[in-house]
Motif scaffolding. Structure first.
Motif, PDB file in Angstrom:
ATOM      1  N   UNK A 107       0.832  -1.208   0.000  1.00 14.79           N
ATOM      2  CA  UNK A 107       0.000   0.000   0.000  1.00 14.79           C
ATOM      3  C   UNK A 107       0.863   1.253   0.000  1.00 14.79           C
ATOM      4  N   UNK A 108       1.948   1.226   0.753  1.00 11.24           N
ATOM      5  CA  UNK A 108       2.860   2.386   0.776  1.00 11.24           C
ATOM      6  C   UNK A 108       3.465   2.617  -0.603  1.00 11.24           C
ATOM      7  N   UNK A 109       3.913   1.553  -1.243  1.00 15.27           N
ATOM      8  CA  UNK A 109       4.553   1.680  -2.557  1.00 15.27           C
ATOM      9  C   UNK A 109       3.585   2.200  -3.613  1.00 15.27           C
ATOM     10  N   UNK A 110       2.300   1.898  -3.458  1.00 19.29           N
ATOM     11  CA  UNK A 110       1.297   2.324  -4.434  1.00 19.29           C
ATOM     12  C   UNK A 110       0.741   3.718  -4.144  1.00 19.29           C
ATOM     13  N   UNK A 111       1.070   4.278  -3.000  1.00 18.66           N
ATOM     14  CA  UNK A 111       0.544   5.588  -2.594  1.00 18.66           C
ATOM     15  C   UNK A 111       1.342   6.724  -3.227  1.00 18.66           C
ATOM     16  N   UNK A 112       0.720   7.892  -3.271  1.00 17.48           N
ATOM     17  CA  UNK A 112       1.363   9.108  -3.770  1.00 17.48           C
ATOM     18  C   UNK A 112       1.295  10.173  -2.689  1.00 17.48           C
ATOM     19  N   UNK A 113       2.391  10.892  -2.509  1.00 20.29           N
ATOM     20  CA  UNK A 113       2.413  12.036  -1.608  1.00 20.29           C
ATOM     21  C   UNK A 113       2.382  13.294  -2.471  1.00 20.29           C
ATOM     22  N   UNK A 114       1.327  14.070  -2.291  1.00 18.77           N
ATOM     23  CA  UNK A 114       1.206  15.376  -2.935  1.00 18.77           C
ATOM     24  C   UNK A 114       1.612  16.411  -1.907  1.00 18.77           C
ATOM     25  N   UNK A 115       2.338  17.418  -2.347  1.00 19.63           N
ATOM     26  CA  UNK A 115       2.846  18.388  -1.385  1.00 19.63           C
ATOM     27  C   UNK A 115       3.023  19.765  -2.023  1.00 19.63           C
ATOM     28  N   UNK A 116       2.873  20.791  -1.200  1.00 22.35           N
ATOM     29  CA  UNK A 116       2.989  22.157  -1.708  1.00 22.35           C
ATOM     30  C   UNK A 116       4.423  22.476  -2.126  1.00 22.35           C
ATOM     31  N   UNK A 117       5.392  21.893  -1.418  1.00 20.11           N
ATOM     32  CA  UNK A 117       6.797  22.126  -1.724  1.00 20.11           C
ATOM     33  C   UNK A 117       7.560  20.819  -1.756  1.00 20.11           C
ATOM     34  N   UNK A 118       8.536  20.751  -2.632  1.00 19.83           N
ATOM     35  CA  UNK A 118       9.357  19.546  -2.744  1.00 19.83           C
ATOM     36  C   UNK A 118       9.939  19.164  -1.380  1.00 19.83           C
ATOM     37  N   UNK A 119       9.995  17.877  -1.115  1.00 16.47           N
ATOM     38  CA  UNK A 119      10.534  17.370   0.148  1.00 16.47           C
ATOM     39  C   UNK A 119      11.947  17.895   0.406  1.00 16.47           C
ATOM     40  N   UNK A 120      12.227  18.218   1.649  1.00 14.65           N
ATOM     41  CA  UNK A 120      13.598  18.520   2.071  1.00 14.65           C
ATOM     42  C   UNK A 120      14.356  17.189   2.149  1.00 14.65           C
ATOM     43  N   UNK A 121      15.679  17.217   2.344  1.00 10.07           N
ATOM     44  CA  UNK A 121      16.430  15.962   2.433  1.00 10.07           C
ATOM     45  C   UNK A 121      15.938  15.025   3.548  1.00 10.07           C
ATOM     46  N   UNK A 122      15.575  15.572   4.703  1.00  9.09           N
ATOM     47  CA  UNK A 122      15.087  14.738   5.802  1.00  9.09           C
ATOM     48  C   UNK A 122      13.815  14.007   5.389  1.00  9.09           C
ATOM     49  N   UNK A 123      12.886  14.731   4.777  1.00 15.62           N
ATOM     50  CA  UNK A 123      11.605  14.143   4.394  1.00 15.62           C
ATOM     51  C   UNK A 123      11.763  13.182   3.214  1.00 15.62           C
ATOM     52  N   UNK A 124      12.647  13.514   2.285  1.00 14.53           N
ATOM     53  CA  UNK A 124      12.905  12.612   1.160  1.00 14.53           C
ATOM     54  C   UNK A 124      13.478  11.284   1.660  1.00 14.53           C
ATOM     55  N   UNK A 125      14.378  11.357   2.630  1.00  9.43           N
ATOM     56  CA  UNK A 125      14.948  10.134   3.191  1.00  9.43           C
ATOM     57  C   UNK A 125      13.880   9.315   3.907  1.00  9.43           C
ATOM     58  N   UNK A 126      13.036   9.960   4.709  1.00  7.62           N
ATOM     59  CA  UNK A 126      11.965   9.254   5.411  1.00  7.62           C
ATOM     60  C   UNK A 126      11.020   8.594   4.408  1.00  7.62           C
ATOM     61  N   UNK A 127      10.687   9.307   3.358  1.00 13.36           N
ATOM     62  CA  UNK A 127       9.811   8.799   2.298  1.00 13.36           C
ATOM     63  C   UNK A 127      10.399   7.513   1.704  1.00 13.36           C
ATOM     64  N   UNK A 128      11.681   7.563   1.376  1.00 18.83           N
ATOM     65  CA  UNK A 128      12.340   6.397   0.767  1.00 18.83           C
ATOM     66  C   UNK A 128      12.476   5.245   1.756  1.00 18.83           C
ATOM     67  N   UNK A 129      12.877   5.531   2.990  1.00 23.15           N
ATOM     68  CA  UNK A 129      13.044   4.474   3.995  1.00 23.15           C
ATOM     69  C   UNK A 129      11.737   3.745   4.274  1.00 23.15           C
ATOM     70  N   UNK A 130      10.623   4.474   4.270  1.00 17.57           N
ATOM     71  CA  UNK A 130       9.320   3.869   4.542  1.00 17.57           C
ATOM     72  C   UNK A 130       8.795   3.125   3.310  1.00 17.57           C
TER      73      UNK A 130
END
Length: 161
Positions: free
Chosen positions: A73-96
């Motif tokens: 379910x995580x792999x099939x989900x999409x995160x929409x966001x007002x601003x591109x992820x910062x490095x911390x959030x991009x890493x969390x996104x990938x790790x999860x």
């Protein structure tokens, strides 16, 4: 992949959430987690004014997804966001193991705006998601919403000066 017209309502909601954050005295960022079926699973806005600078909506959505969704379910989900992820959030996104990211305004655009307004640099360098998490599918910026995001950030930084 290109951002479809059917995805714009999710991004508009992100901008609304960013405006909610601004009204609450916080930096204007908002994000929405959408399942493969198009259902909104979770949403949040920035909460860093509390003093915890890790309270970014993208990071919160990654935590939520890890606790509530299966790996598929995580792999099939999409995160929409007002601003591109910062490095911390991009890493969390990938790790999860979350799927695609779609953002209205890029980190590059934000850095350019902040520089033009004389805002001091952040303590962490802005990097594109692709540099931090090269396996994540990323789309943006979305020109239809970039000016709205810019206006929110300008209001935030004018309030603070």
């Amino acid at each position: 992949m290109v951002v479809k017209d059917t995805e714009l309502p999710y991004l508009r909601r992100c901008v609304e959430l960013a405006a909610e954050a601004l009204r609450a005295g916080d930096e204007p960022f908002g994000s929405v987690l959408v399942g493969a079926d198009g259902a909104v699973l979770a949403e949040d806005h920035n909460r860093v004014a509390s003093g915890d600078r890790t309270r970014h909506p993208e990071f919160e959505l990654a935590r939520w997804a890890a606790a509530h969704l299966s790996p598929g379910e995580r792999a099939a989900a999409t995160v929409y966001t007002s601003g591109e992820h910062c490095p911390m959030c991009a890493a969390a996104h990938a790790w999860v193991g979350l799927g695609r990211i779609v953002y209205a305004a890029s980190s590059e655009q934000l850095v350019e705006w902040l520089t033009d307004w004389g805002v001091p640099a952040a303590p962490v360098r802005a990097l594109p998601v692709r540099e931090v998490a090269p396996g994540v599918s990323v789309d943006g910026p979305v020109p239809e919403l970039t000016d709205d995001v810019r206006a929110l950030h300008l209001r935030f930084h004018r309030q603070g000066s």
